[in-house]
Design an enzyme around this catalytic site. Structure first.
Site, mmCIF file in Angstrom:
data_model
loop_
_atom_site.group_PDB
_atom_site.id
_atom_site.type_symbol
_atom_site.label_atom_id
_atom_site.label_comp_id
_atom_site.label_asym_id
_atom_site.label_seq_id
_atom_site.Cartn_x
_atom_site.Cartn_y
_atom_site.Cartn_z
ATOM 1 N N HIS A 163 0.913 -1.239 0.017
ATOM 2 C CA HIS A 163 -0.037 -0.074 -0.160
ATOM 3 C C HIS A 163 0.974 1.454 0.085
ATOM 4 O O HIS A 163 0.234 2.321 -0.314
ATOM 5 C CB HIS A 163 -1.163 -0.118 1.334
ATOM 6 N N ASP A 194 0.750 -7.879 1.228
ATOM 7 C CA ASP A 194 0.795 -6.205 1.554
ATOM 8 C C ASP A 194 2.299 -6.077 1.590
ATOM 9 O O ASP A 194 2.716 -5.248 2.341
ATOM 10 C CB ASP A 194 0.011 -5.769 2.890
ATOM 11 N N SER A 272 4.877 1.991 8.377
ATOM 12 C CA SER A 272 4.552 0.950 7.287
ATOM 13 C C SER A 272 5.737 0.611 6.422
ATOM 14 O O SER A 272 6.284 1.800 5.792
ATOM 15 C CB SER A 272 3.375 1.313 6.384
#
Length: 582
Positions: A163, A194, A272
């Site tokens: 993402h 992911d 992230s």
């Protein structure tokens, strides 16, 4: 039970970058800042103008959620700006949970110290995104920029979250202590897990940096240290804690279920893609989402090494990401003793009952509804669907499936009408009627007589009804999303997305997101088949059978003649997307 929301962690730059590489880049406000439980509402936009979400009835709304941490650099109207909360510890933070015992605190501090030499392999990821506009599929949304974290591994490669580089236009990487941003190339994006893999062609980027080594799956209470570039500063940040849970959890990026680690180290927006280290300084996971709920604090989630290695080996083996396979069944627990007796299970037999088999699954001709799966690859399955994992731990048997690769074979033992049978089945990727992701491809559309036909996907629903589409979308679409199975590999759910008003379609103006069942009496299998049938139609009328027993009838010659004028009026370049032309 309150719903939970996971957040994913791209970090917005609070000050717009005026450097040459960012010149001319517009940006867009984040949905959630991910620092506190403040959720500013974002208004969907079309060409910069607010767009009201279309009405629909769905499930009643619930409480907090587990959500990906989206961190974006956005310049927008005051109504769309989110709140920013600086981290009070400054640029470099070390966070220890108040619930840790003294010994665990010392272990966490030691983990942070041992991870320090590896921090030079942690990079900051800058990405410019240009998302497709699913509501107006012939154009894209305004570009925006984000920042997140990543780390260098062997083979001149960098790992980050999928993402973090989704719908990327440009990706740049910056090493710790450097003032230079290097252009990166995206090698592979694993939507289900992911994870994304990048590389940099410039040899200077790889000088003086040692790639990270991967460690084994940690145990409960093992110390972990998360390193990255979260909100609160521009330099590297460190948060420490322990592993508090290991289980199959939902990866919110595309709603898949894979092995995950829950930790009590703070994971904020921008973390992230950053690595999680064990006390030996080896990478044991990738930070990717955190829990946002009024009753929870410091709950973050990490992609563990088994999932990471599956992604890497899949890429090395196939030259591309092929995904995590599934069996292709829906199953039911067999904990009720009467239920077990009714299917002929002996006292010492355990397993799960097959409710439905997906028609597109390779094993659809082998496994049958009401079969009881007793074991998978020789591992016995319990009545609650779990298998032994490690000492004192059990885990969902889907973990065994996720260890396989697309196209692999597996041995299953089933109970059918009191007889034990063994089958060798082939595992394949999941085919959803309404896909969770379109994997970077532009959305498809077809226009005739002002009617815009689209294929439904989760990004499409999110575009039409906002992030709470699971509650606001029409009930019939939600039923298809949650319960319907594709009958063939190429089946799509086709809808009349909207009607571009013109004289030819008077009386149909209010049709919105209504499924197309048939055209001139022939079932609509997918959007391409519909476009082909309409283009080749020689009959006097175009007749579309819609859901709710509605019909649309247009005179063929007039509808096709009016289409070009309607396209010109709305500045639409073509009556169909490029993928439908081939």
């Amino acid at each position: 039970m309150a719903d939970l929301k996971r957040k994913r962690g791209r970090k917005p730059k609070t000050v717009v970058d005026n450097s040459a590489d960012a010149a001319g880049i517009s940006s867009k406000e984040a949905l959630d800042d991910g620092v506190l439980s403040v959720t500013p509402v974002e208004t969907a936009t079309t060409n910069g103008d607010p767009q009201t979400h279309r009405r629909g009835r769905g499930r009643p709304k619930k409480g907090g959620k587990l959500e990906e941490e989206v961190d974006r650099d956005i310049a927008a109207s005051p109504e769309r700006r989110g709140h920013r909360f600086a981290d009070h510890n400054g640029d470099i933070t070390t966070v220890l949970s108040g619930d840790l015992r003294h010994g665990a605190e010392l272990a966490a501090v030691a983990a942070a110290a041992k991870a320090a030499p590896s921090m030079d392999a942690v990079v900051k990821v800058f990405c410019v995104h240009t998302e497709p506009n699913f509501s107006l599929p012939w154009q894209r949304k305004r570009q925006y920029s984000s920042s997140s974290s990543g780390f260098i591994i062997g083979g001149r490669r960098v790992l980050t979250n999928a993402h973090s580089v989704e719908h990327h236009t440009q990706v740049k990487l910056k090493k710790r202590g450097s003032d230079t941003k290097y252009l990166a190339t995206v090698l592979s994006i694993g939507t289900e897990c992911d994870i994304a893999m990048l590389t940099v062609n410039d040899d200077e980027f790889w000088e003086g940096v040692s790639p990270l080594e991967f460690g084994d799956l940690p145990a409960l209470q093992d110390a972990v240290t998360v390193v990255g570039y979260p909100i609160g500063g521009d330099t590297i940040s460190v948060t420490s804690g322990v592993v508090s849970r290991i289980e199959i959890l939902s990866y919110v990026h595309v709603s898949t279920e894979l092995l995950g680690l829950q930790i009590d180290a703070a994971i904020n927006s921008g973390n992230s893609g950053g690595p999680a280290f064990n006390d030996k300084g080896k990478c044991v996971g990738i930070a990717f989402q955190s829990l946002k709920h009024e009753d929870a604090e410091n709950i973050g989630y990490v992609i563990p090494t088994p999932v990471i290695m599956h992604f890497i080996q899949d890429y090395e083996k196939n030259g591309a990401y092929t995904g995590f396979p599934i069996i292709g069944i829906e199953w039911q627990k067999m904990e009720n003793p009467d239920l077990r007796l009714s299917v002929g299970m002996a006292h010492n037999q355990k397993g799960v009952r097959i409710r439905r088999v997906e028609p597109t699954a390779p094993e659809s001709n082998v496994l049958k509804p009401s079969d009881v799966i007793l074991s998978f690859d020789g591992v016995d399955i319990a009545n609650d669907g779990t298998v032994p994992f490690r000492h004192g731990e059990r885990i969902g048997f889907s973990y065994l499936v996720s260890q396989k690769y697309t196209g692999d074979d597996a041995q299953v033992k089933v109970l059918r009408k009191s007889k034990i049978l063994e089958f060798k089945i082939k595992l394949n990727a999941h085919k959803r009627l309404i896909p969770a992701h379109i994997k970077g491809k532009p959305p498809s559309y077809y226009i005739v007589g002002g009617f815009v036909f689209s294929a439904v996907s989760v990004p499409y629903l999110r575009s039409e009804y906002g992030k709470d589409y699971e509650f606001d979308a029409p009930v019939k679409l939600l039923d298809k999303l949650l319960h319907s199975m594709a009958q063939s590999i190429d089946e799509q759910l086709v809808v009349v997305s909207q009607v571009l008003v013109a004289d030819i379609n008077i009386g149909y103006e209010e049709l919105v997101n209504t499924q197309v069942i048939a055209f001139n009496g022939k079932p609509v299998k997918n959007l391409k088949s519909l476009a082909n049938m309409v283009e080749a139609c020689k009959e006097e009328y175009l007749k579309f059978d819609l859901d709710y027993n509605q019909i649309v009838v247009l005179q063929t010659k007039n509808a096709k003649a009016a289409t070009s004028d309607i396209l010109a009026m709305h500045c639409i370049p073509s009556a169909m997307s490029d993928d439908l032309k081939t």
